[in-house]
Design a protein around this motif. Structure first.
Motif, PDB file in Angstrom:
ATOM      1  N   LEU A 250       4.506  10.450  -0.498  1.00 23.77           N
ATOM      2  CA  LEU A 250       5.012   9.299   0.779  1.00 23.77           C
ATOM      3  C   LEU A 250       4.989   8.029  -0.071  1.00 23.77           C
ATOM      4  CD1 LEU A 250       4.788   8.448   3.655  1.00 23.77           C
ATOM      5  CD2 LEU A 250       2.450   7.976   3.580  1.00 23.77           C
ATOM      6  N   ASN A 251       6.020   7.404   0.265  1.00 17.44           N
ATOM      7  CA  ASN A 251       6.513   5.771  -0.153  1.00 17.44           C
ATOM      8  C   ASN A 251       6.518   4.965   1.014  1.00 17.44           C
ATOM      9  OD1 ASN A 251       6.993   6.631  -3.058  1.00 17.44           O
ATOM     10  ND2 ASN A 251       8.716   7.749  -2.086  1.00 17.44           N
ATOM     11  N   LEU A 252       5.696   4.139   0.962  1.00 13.97           N
ATOM     12  CA  LEU A 252       5.367   3.071   1.716  1.00 13.97           C
ATOM     13  C   LEU A 252       5.936   1.336   1.462  1.00 13.97           C
ATOM     14  CD1 LEU A 252       2.207   3.736   3.986  1.00 13.97           C
ATOM     15  CD2 LEU A 252       4.457   3.613   4.837  1.00 13.97           C
ATOM     16  N   ILE A 253       6.404   0.666   2.438  1.00 10.33           N
ATOM     17  CA  ILE A 253       6.640  -0.680   2.239  1.00 10.33           C
ATOM     18  C   ILE A 253       5.770  -1.159   3.539  1.00 10.33           C
ATOM     19  CG2 ILE A 253       8.052  -2.513   1.844  1.00 10.33           C
ATOM     20  CD1 ILE A 253      10.091  -0.852   0.478  1.00 10.33           C
ATOM     21  N   VAL A 254       4.707  -1.895   3.174  1.00  9.77           N
ATOM     22  CA  VAL A 254       3.969  -2.781   4.244  1.00  9.77           C
ATOM     23  C   VAL A 254       4.005  -4.095   3.997  1.00  9.77           C
ATOM     24  CG1 VAL A 254       2.751  -0.395   4.961  1.00  9.77           C
ATOM     25  CG2 VAL A 254       1.735  -2.492   3.230  1.00  9.77           C
ATOM     26  N   THR A 255       3.971  -4.996   5.191  1.00 13.03           N
ATOM     27  CA  THR A 255       3.425  -6.319   4.993  1.00 13.03           C
ATOM     28  C   THR A 255       1.918  -6.640   5.431  1.00 13.03           C
ATOM     29  OG1 THR A 255       4.432  -6.616   7.055  1.00 13.03           O
ATOM     30  CG2 THR A 255       5.775  -7.007   5.285  1.00 13.03           C
ATOM     31  N   MET A 256       1.449  -7.354   4.567  1.00 16.44           N
ATOM     32  CA  MET A 256       0.198  -8.152   4.945  1.00 16.44           C
ATOM     33  C   MET A 256       0.306  -9.760   4.760  1.00 16.44           C
ATOM     34  SD  MET A 256      -2.578  -5.719   2.481  1.00 16.44           S
ATOM     35  CE  MET A 256      -2.570  -3.947   2.966  1.00 16.44           C
ATOM     36  N   ASP A 257      -0.935 -10.455   5.331  1.00 17.43           N
ATOM     37  CA  ASP A 257      -0.930 -11.798   5.117  1.00 17.43           C
ATOM     38  C   ASP A 257      -0.860 -12.262   3.887  1.00 17.43           C
ATOM     39  OD1 ASP A 257      -1.716 -14.296   5.666  1.00 17.43           O
ATOM     40  OD2 ASP A 257      -3.270 -14.198   6.758  1.00 17.43           O
ATOM     41  N   GLY A 258      -0.038 -13.114   3.473  1.00 20.71           N
ATOM     42  CA  GLY A 258       0.041 -13.406   2.182  1.00 20.71           C
ATOM     43  C   GLY A 258      -0.930 -14.299   1.428  1.00 20.71           C
ATOM     44  N   SER A 259      -1.609 -14.950   2.574  1.00 16.12           N
ATOM     45  CA  SER A 259      -2.975 -15.561   1.960  1.00 16.12           C
ATOM     46  C   SER A 259      -4.123 -14.886   1.578  1.00 16.12           C
ATOM     47  CB  SER A 259      -3.437 -16.684   3.256  1.00 16.12           C
ATOM     48  OG  SER A 259      -3.789 -15.763   4.159  1.00 16.12           O
ATOM     49  N   ILE A 260      -4.176 -13.826   1.739  1.00 18.58           N
ATOM     50  CA  ILE A 260      -5.358 -12.949   1.416  1.00 18.58           C
ATOM     51  C   ILE A 260      -5.183 -12.644  -0.128  1.00 18.58           C
ATOM     52  CG2 ILE A 260      -5.666 -11.826   3.534  1.00 18.58           C
ATOM     53  CD1 ILE A 260      -4.575  -9.212   2.447  1.00 18.58           C
ATOM     54  N   SER A 261      -6.281 -12.438  -0.835  1.00 25.05           N
ATOM     55  CA  SER A 261      -6.198 -12.234  -2.383  1.00 25.05           C
ATOM     56  C   SER A 261      -5.613 -10.831  -2.664  1.00 25.05           C
ATOM     57  CB  SER A 261      -7.770 -12.287  -2.868  1.00 25.05           C
ATOM     58  OG  SER A 261      -8.497 -11.268  -2.451  1.00 25.05           O
ATOM     59  N   LEU A 262      -5.350 -10.699  -3.942  1.00 21.74           N
ATOM     60  CA  LEU A 262      -4.842  -9.567  -4.492  1.00 21.74           C
ATOM     61  C   LEU A 262      -5.944  -8.346  -4.335  1.00 21.74           C
ATOM     62  CD1 LEU A 262      -2.784  -7.932  -5.833  1.00 21.74           C
ATOM     63  CD2 LEU A 262      -3.426  -8.790  -8.063  1.00 21.74           C
ATOM     64  N   TYR A 282      -1.461  17.645   3.257  1.00 22.80           N
ATOM     65  CA  TYR A 282      -0.302  17.960   2.612  1.00 22.80           C
ATOM     66  C   TYR A 282       0.183  16.672   1.733  1.00 22.80           C
ATOM     67  CZ  TYR A 282      -0.107  22.328   5.459  1.00 22.80           C
ATOM     68  OH  TYR A 282      -0.294  23.466   5.959  1.00 22.80           O
ATOM     69  N   ILE A 283       0.057  15.453   2.235  1.00 22.29           N
ATOM     70  CA  ILE A 283       0.324  14.368   1.700  1.00 22.29           C
ATOM     71  C   ILE A 283      -0.487  14.044   0.534  1.00 22.29           C
ATOM     72  CG2 ILE A 283       0.928  11.963   1.813  1.00 22.29           C
ATOM     73  CD1 ILE A 283       1.373  12.552   4.853  1.00 22.29           C
ATOM     74  N   GLN A 284      -0.382  14.437  -0.830  1.00 23.76           N
ATOM     75  CA  GLN A 284      -1.079  14.256  -1.812  1.00 23.76           C
ATOM     76  C   GLN A 284      -0.709  13.005  -2.816  1.00 23.76           C
ATOM     77  OE1 GLN A 284      -2.070  17.672  -4.173  1.00 23.76           O
ATOM     78  NE2 GLN A 284      -2.303  18.894  -2.453  1.00 23.76           N
ATOM     79  N   TYR A 285       0.496  12.715  -2.941  1.00 24.49           N
ATOM     80  CA  TYR A 285       0.764  11.467  -3.493  1.00 24.49           C
ATOM     81  C   TYR A 285       1.473  10.382  -2.631  1.00 24.49           C
ATOM     82  CZ  TYR A 285       0.860  15.512  -6.773  1.00 24.49           C
ATOM     83  OH  TYR A 285       0.456  16.250  -7.631  1.00 24.49           O
ATOM     84  N   ILE A 286       0.412   9.260  -2.750  1.00 23.43           N
ATOM     85  CA  ILE A 286       0.986   8.186  -1.997  1.00 23.43           C
ATOM     86  C   ILE A 286       1.296   6.804  -2.703  1.00 23.43           C
ATOM     87  CG2 ILE A 286       0.203   6.403  -0.023  1.00 23.43           C
ATOM     88  CD1 ILE A 286      -1.662   8.958   0.898  1.00 23.43           C
ATOM     89  N   HIS A 287       2.344   6.017  -2.448  1.00 22.86           N
ATOM     90  CA  HIS A 287       2.826   5.057  -3.249  1.00 22.86           C
ATOM     91  C   HIS A 287       2.905   3.977  -2.117  1.00 22.86           C
ATOM     92  CE1 HIS A 287       3.421   7.425  -6.714  1.00 22.86           C
ATOM     93  NE2 HIS A 287       4.381   8.402  -5.813  1.00 22.86           N
ATOM     94  N   ILE A 288       2.014   2.953  -1.751  1.00 22.55           N
ATOM     95  CA  ILE A 288       2.028   1.878  -1.179  1.00 22.55           C
ATOM     96  C   ILE A 288       2.609   0.323  -1.773  1.00 22.55           C
ATOM     97  CG2 ILE A 288       0.735   0.474   0.710  1.00 22.55           C
ATOM     98  CD1 ILE A 288      -1.248   2.858   0.649  1.00 22.55           C
ATOM     99  N   HIS A 289       3.670  -0.176  -1.459  1.00 18.92           N
ATOM    100  CA  HIS A 289       4.128  -1.563  -1.939  1.00 18.92           C
ATOM    101  C   HIS A 289       4.026  -2.430  -0.729  1.00 18.92           C
ATOM    102  CE1 HIS A 289       6.781  -4.163  -3.966  1.00 18.92           C
ATOM    103  NE2 HIS A 289       7.476  -4.616  -2.973  1.00 18.92           N
ATOM    104  N   ILE A 290       3.163  -3.462  -1.441  1.00 15.97           N
ATOM    105  CA  ILE A 290       2.855  -4.420  -0.302  1.00 15.97           C
ATOM    106  C   ILE A 290       3.502  -5.736  -0.470  1.00 15.97           C
ATOM    107  CG2 ILE A 290       0.855  -5.889   0.394  1.00 15.97           C
ATOM    108  CD1 ILE A 290      -1.185  -3.719  -0.872  1.00 15.97           C
TER     109      ILE A 290
END
Length: 298
Positions: A250-262, A282-290
């Motif tokens: 699973l490849n994900l691109i999500v948005t978060m509040d830019g003011s929170i810490s890394l 079945y989803i064993q490999y997850i890549h999350i881009h924030i």
């Protein structure tokens, strides 16, 4: 290996062994009956069943090696062996189809015994039950080898129906002379069915090897809903789920509040990853881009 994976492997092997023994019985029954009672179409149908036996043998081997865990050279595991095995199955089915058509055209005209009708009816019901069983299990376990084998078995049901019709028609050849060709025509039709199934198997698995996304829309909507509801996730910009044999990436691109810490963003991503794995093993490999929502909107 995790217990869940071990159980799945055993269940898939069990389904394939049921298919193997059933196809051995049906292939021998058809070929012997067709040879003794002069039915070229039933012999062709027996060869079709024998091709199922060969594909099941390779399916068991492919399923075994596809379950091998990931290593340094293959970080996404060995799941694609499923599709490579299925490609081999498709190629073998194509070869069998060509052989059946050639023998049907070059063979002599014969009048089969009525016992062929009885055998055809029996094989139709047996094969229908077997193909339904394999396809249901293939979809349940998300196993392309079982699905490929089930499709090939389902085509055998149709070919047996063709043999049955030809065996009935040829009994009336004295009244309708053209019916004397029913056996040859039926054998050629069986060969064409075999060719079609082989082509379909190869086409589907080549598509997956090239990178086919998950096509179950309801499944993807439920997954997206899970991600969207997670605390800290403001929006899901992109989500791609690719199949690699028995597992998915699973490849994900999500948005978060830019003011929170890394660190906080990383912790939220880890929590989300665990929930996704609980959602589907079945989803064993997850890549999350924030992405920070403010910058992404700009």
């Amino acid at each position: 290996m995790q217990p869940e994976k071990i159980n799945k492997k055993k269940l898939v092997s069990k389904v394939m062994f049921v298919s193997v023994f059933t196809n051995i019985f049906l292939a021998i029954l058809k070929i012997i009956t067709g040879t003794i009672f002069s039915s070229v179409a039933l012999v062709a149908d027996g060869i079709h069943s024998f091709s199922d036996l060969i594909t099941d043998f390779f399916a068991i081997i492919g399923s075994h090696f596809a379950q091998k865990p990931a290593d340094l050279e293959h970080p996404f595991g060995h799941g694609n062996l499923e599709y490579l095995t299925s490609l081999g199955i498709g190629l073998m089915v194509l070869i069998v189809g060509v052989g059946v058509i050639y023998n049907s055209i070059t063979g002599s005209l014969q009048v089969p015994n009525t016992i062929v009708i009885v055998v055809s009816i029996f094989t139709i019901f047996t094969k229908l039950l077997l193909s339904t069983y394999i396809l249901r299990k293939g979809k349940k376990y998300h196993n392309s080898i079982l699905i490929s084998s089930g499709k090939e078995s389902r085509s055998d049901v149709i070919s047996s129906i063709v043999v049955l019709i030809s065996s009935i028609l040829i009994q009336f050849q004295d009244r309708v002379p053209i019916f004397s060709y029913a056996e040859k025509v039926a054998a050629i039709i069986v060969g064409l069915f075999i060719l079609f199934v082989g082509f379909s198997i190869m086409r589907d698995n080549v598509s997956i090897l090239l990178g086919r996304q998950e096509e179950n829309e309801e499944y993807m909507n439920r997954l997206k809903k899970l991600v969207s509801k997670e605390e800290g996730i403001m929006d899901v910009k992109n989500m791609v789920l690719l199949r690699y044999g028995p597992v998915s990436t699973l490849n994900l691109i999500v948005t978060m509040d830019g003011s929170i810490s890394l660190k906080e963003a990383h912790e939220k991503a880890d929590i989300l990853e665990e929930k996704i794995k609980k959602f589907s093993h079945y989803i064993q490999y997850i890549h999350i881009h924030i992405e920070p929502k403010e910058e992404f909107d700009k």
